[in-house]
Scaffold this motif. Structure first.
Motif, mmCIF file in Angstrom:
data_model
loop_
_atom_site.group_PDB
_atom_site.id
_atom_site.type_symbol
_atom_site.label_atom_id
_atom_site.label_comp_id
_atom_site.label_asym_id
_atom_site.label_seq_id
_atom_site.Cartn_x
_atom_site.Cartn_y
_atom_site.Cartn_z
ATOM 1 N N MET A 121 27.128 31.315 39.011
ATOM 2 C CA MET A 121 28.480 31.857 38.988
ATOM 3 C C MET A 121 29.390 30.897 39.723
ATOM 4 N N ALA A 122 30.550 30.674 39.164
ATOM 5 C CA ALA A 122 31.529 29.788 39.774
ATOM 6 C C ALA A 122 32.120 30.430 41.028
ATOM 7 N N THR A 123 32.605 29.602 41.928
ATOM 8 C CA THR A 123 33.277 30.095 43.118
ATOM 9 C C THR A 123 34.605 30.719 42.709
ATOM 10 N N LYS A 124 34.908 31.870 43.291
ATOM 11 C CA LYS A 124 36.152 32.552 42.942
ATOM 12 C C LYS A 124 37.321 31.917 43.679
ATOM 13 N N PRO A 125 38.451 31.809 42.993
ATOM 14 C CA PRO A 125 39.661 31.345 43.672
ATOM 15 C C PRO A 125 40.140 32.427 44.644
ATOM 16 N N PRO A 126 41.081 32.101 45.524
ATOM 17 C CA PRO A 126 41.588 33.111 46.463
ATOM 18 C C PRO A 126 42.153 34.326 45.731
ATOM 19 N N THR A 127 42.164 35.465 46.410
ATOM 20 C CA THR A 127 42.751 36.676 45.832
ATOM 21 C C THR A 127 44.220 36.408 45.536
ATOM 22 N N PRO A 128 44.659 36.679 44.327
ATOM 23 C CA PRO A 128 46.039 36.397 43.948
ATOM 24 C C PRO A 128 47.032 37.299 44.671
ATOM 25 N N THR A 129 48.261 36.817 44.764
ATOM 26 C CA THR A 129 49.310 37.602 45.414
ATOM 27 C C THR A 129 50.231 38.269 44.407
ATOM 28 N N GLY A 130 50.186 37.857 43.163
ATOM 29 C CA GLY A 130 51.047 38.445 42.141
ATOM 30 C C GLY A 130 50.366 38.468 40.792
ATOM 31 N N LEU A 131 51.014 39.085 39.836
ATOM 32 C CA LEU A 131 50.425 39.229 38.504
ATOM 33 C C LEU A 131 50.195 37.894 37.807
ATOM 34 N N ASN A 132 51.004 36.899 38.096
ATOM 35 C CA ASN A 132 50.881 35.623 37.400
ATOM 36 C C ASN A 132 50.074 34.594 38.181
ATOM 37 N N ASP A 133 49.488 34.983 39.312
ATOM 38 C CA ASP A 133 48.772 34.036 40.167
ATOM 39 C C ASP A 133 47.268 34.004 39.915
ATOM 40 N N TRP A 134 46.781 34.721 38.936
ATOM 41 C CA TRP A 134 45.344 34.828 38.711
ATOM 42 C C TRP A 134 44.803 33.590 38.012
ATOM 43 N N ASP A 135 43.987 32.828 38.713
ATOM 44 C CA ASP A 135 43.267 31.726 38.085
ATOM 45 C C ASP A 135 41.992 32.293 37.482
ATOM 46 N N ARG A 136 41.669 31.882 36.284
ATOM 47 C CA ARG A 136 40.473 32.380 35.608
ATOM 48 C C ARG A 136 39.247 31.595 36.034
ATOM 49 N N ILE A 137 38.131 32.281 36.084
ATOM 50 C CA ILE A 137 36.838 31.679 36.390
ATOM 51 C C ILE A 137 36.211 31.289 35.054
ATOM 52 N N THR A 138 35.695 30.085 34.956
ATOM 53 C CA THR A 138 35.066 29.631 33.722
ATOM 54 C C THR A 138 33.783 30.424 33.487
ATOM 55 N N VAL A 139 33.631 30.945 32.289
ATOM 56 C CA VAL A 139 32.458 31.736 31.924
ATOM 57 C C VAL A 139 31.805 31.104 30.694
ATOM 58 N N ASP A 140 30.513 30.860 30.777
ATOM 59 C CA ASP A 140 29.757 30.336 29.638
ATOM 60 C C ASP A 140 29.453 31.496 28.702
ATOM 61 N N THR A 141 30.055 31.482 27.524
ATOM 62 C CA THR A 141 29.863 32.562 26.554
ATOM 63 C C THR A 141 28.965 32.148 25.389
ATOM 64 N N ASN A 142 28.306 31.018 25.513
ATOM 65 C CA ASN A 142 27.440 30.535 24.439
ATOM 66 C C ASN A 142 26.254 31.469 24.219
ATOM 67 N N PRO A 143 25.703 31.508 23.000
ATOM 68 C CA PRO A 143 24.504 32.310 22.747
ATOM 69 C C PRO A 143 23.388 31.938 23.736
ATOM 70 N N GLY A 144 22.718 32.942 24.265
ATOM 71 C CA GLY A 144 21.640 32.714 25.218
ATOM 72 C C GLY A 144 22.104 32.626 26.662
ATOM 73 N N SER A 145 23.429 32.573 26.899
ATOM 74 C CA SER A 145 23.948 32.518 28.267
ATOM 75 C C SER A 145 23.774 33.879 28.936
#
Length: 96
Positions: free
Chosen positions: A1-25
């Motif tokens: 699992m990737a390291t989470k960015p800091p807790t956002p302060t607003g609705l537009n501050d959310w950085d997404r965590i990269t997720v492997d969605t490939n088959p078998g992941s």
């Protein structure tokens, strides 16, 4: 699992965590477990939409509820309560 960015302060501050969605992941496996639980509720439960007609929004709410609850009960996912309660809100759409 990737390291989470800091807790956002607003609705537009959310950085997404990269997720492997490939088959078998790991995501693909959890997705299959959640989908199976949701389908079982929707198709076989007396409270599901195939046995008890309901509006589409109610059916969607039910399948999402069942899928998340099933994953939590199995211990496959955890709720980050600090992040959940530390944020001022949650964006509904992904940045593309």
């Amino acid at each position: 699992m990737a390291t989470k960015p800091p807790t956002p302060t607003g609705l537009n501050d959310w950085d997404r965590i990269t997720v492997d969605t490939n088959p078998g992941s790991d995501f693909a496996i959890i997705d299959r477990v959640a989908s199976s639980a949701a389908m079982a509720w929707a198709c076989n439960s007396p409270n599901g939409p195939l046995k008890k007609p309901m509006p589409l929004m109610t059916a969607i709410d039910g399948v999402v509820h069942e899928a998340i609850l099933h994953l939590l009960e199995l211990g496959l996912i955890d709720i980050d309560t600090e992040r959940l309660h530390g944020a001022s809100g949650w964006p509904l759409h992904r940045k593309r």
